[in-house]
Design a protein around this motif. Structure first.
Motif, PDB file in Angstrom:
ATOM      1  N   PHE A  32       3.760   2.187   6.090  1.00 31.42           N
ATOM      2  CA  PHE A  32       4.237   2.062   7.465  1.00 31.42           C
ATOM      3  C   PHE A  32       3.446   0.942   8.128  1.00 31.42           C
ATOM      4  O   PHE A  32       2.524   0.385   7.518  1.00 31.42           O
ATOM      5  N   ALA A  33       3.824   0.573   9.345  1.00 36.82           N
ATOM      6  CA  ALA A  33       3.154  -0.551  10.003  1.00 36.82           C
ATOM      7  C   ALA A  33       2.796  -0.208  11.440  1.00 36.82           C
ATOM      8  O   ALA A  33       3.486   0.577  12.111  1.00 36.82           O
ATOM      9  N   LEU A  34       1.723  -0.831  11.907  1.00 34.98           N
ATOM     10  CA  LEU A  34       1.248  -0.705  13.287  1.00 34.98           C
ATOM     11  C   LEU A  34       0.986  -2.099  13.845  1.00 34.98           C
ATOM     12  O   LEU A  34       0.582  -3.000  13.109  1.00 34.98           O
ATOM     13  N   VAL A  76      -5.222  -0.872   4.166  1.00 35.35           N
ATOM     14  CA  VAL A  76      -4.517  -1.570   5.240  1.00 35.35           C
ATOM     15  C   VAL A  76      -4.648  -3.073   5.060  1.00 35.35           C
ATOM     16  O   VAL A  76      -5.755  -3.596   4.877  1.00 35.35           O
ATOM     17  N   LEU A  77      -3.510  -3.757   5.094  1.00 33.61           N
ATOM     18  CA  LEU A  77      -3.468  -5.216   5.088  1.00 33.61           C
ATOM     19  C   LEU A  77      -2.965  -5.689   6.444  1.00 33.61           C
ATOM     20  O   LEU A  77      -2.131  -5.034   7.060  1.00 33.61           O
ATOM     21  N   LEU A 115       4.932  -3.867  -3.002  1.00 30.40           N
ATOM     22  CA  LEU A 115       4.923  -4.507  -1.684  1.00 30.40           C
ATOM     23  C   LEU A 115       3.512  -4.962  -1.323  1.00 30.40           C
ATOM     24  O   LEU A 115       3.314  -6.075  -0.840  1.00 30.40           O
ATOM     25  N   TYR A 116       2.530  -4.122  -1.595  1.00 29.42           N
ATOM     26  CA  TYR A 116       1.122  -4.463  -1.346  1.00 29.42           C
ATOM     27  C   TYR A 116       0.755  -5.759  -2.081  1.00 29.42           C
ATOM     28  O   TYR A 116       0.183  -6.677  -1.496  1.00 29.42           O
ATOM     29  N   LYS A 127      -7.849  -5.411   5.492  1.00 29.26           N
ATOM     30  CA  LYS A 127      -8.551  -5.118   6.749  1.00 29.26           C
ATOM     31  C   LYS A 127      -9.542  -3.986   6.569  1.00 29.26           C
ATOM     32  O   LYS A 127     -10.686  -4.093   6.955  1.00 29.26           O
ATOM     33  N   PHE A 128      -9.086  -2.872   6.028  1.00 24.58           N
ATOM     34  CA  PHE A 128      -9.972  -1.746   5.768  1.00 24.58           C
ATOM     35  C   PHE A 128      -9.281  -0.735   4.869  1.00 24.58           C
ATOM     36  O   PHE A 128      -8.102  -0.854   4.574  1.00 24.58           O
TER      37      PHE A 128
END
Length: 134
Positions: A32-34, A76-77, A115-116, A127-128
């Motif tokens: 999912f995305a933020l 997280v990317l 996808l990653y 990112k983390f």
């Protein structure tokens, strides 16, 4: 305007047909995305799940809780959205398809892990998260 998204990869807690494709990389069974919108000072959640498509603003404390969980159990990317059209359809529709389109990834990705990998090839920055999840 630059639009950067945090694309999150986690283990899915629900069982579905997609688990056939993700059984060997369980930590990459959902995505999912933020994004933080600096104009409105709100967080935006973009997610396709068994509950359908969710595109909504979410409270900061909710995002803080998600980020804490992702640091312990996810990856997280950060990626800048690409403004070009994509001709491949989103079918089958599951969590990977909308995120691929959101990020402007043209290559067909079947699993969250593929996808990653494709996001990393297209400028995605770690990112983390926990390295043992990769």
């Amino acid at each position: 305007m630059e639009e950067k998204w945090l694309v999150c990869f986690v283990e899915s807690k629900s069982w579905g047909w997609w688990n056939v494709f993700t059984m060997f990389r369980k930590k990459f069974s959902h995505t999912f995305a933020l994004r933080f919108n600096s104009l409105t000072q709100t967080w935006i959640l973009f997610e396709w799940s068994s509950k359908g498509l969710i595109v909504d603003t979410v409270p900061r404390d909710y995002v803080a809780c998600i980020i804490k969980q992702l640091k312990d159990n996810g990856v997280v990317l950060e990626i800048e959205k690409k403004p070009h059209p994509i001709s491949l359809p989103m079918i089958p529709l599951y969590c990977v398809s909308p995120i691929r389109h959101l990020c402007g990834i043209k290559k067909l990705c079947i699993t969250p892990y593929s996808l990653y990998c494709e996001l990393q090839k297209n400028g995605g920055v770690f990112k983390f998260g926990t390295e043992n999840n990769i």
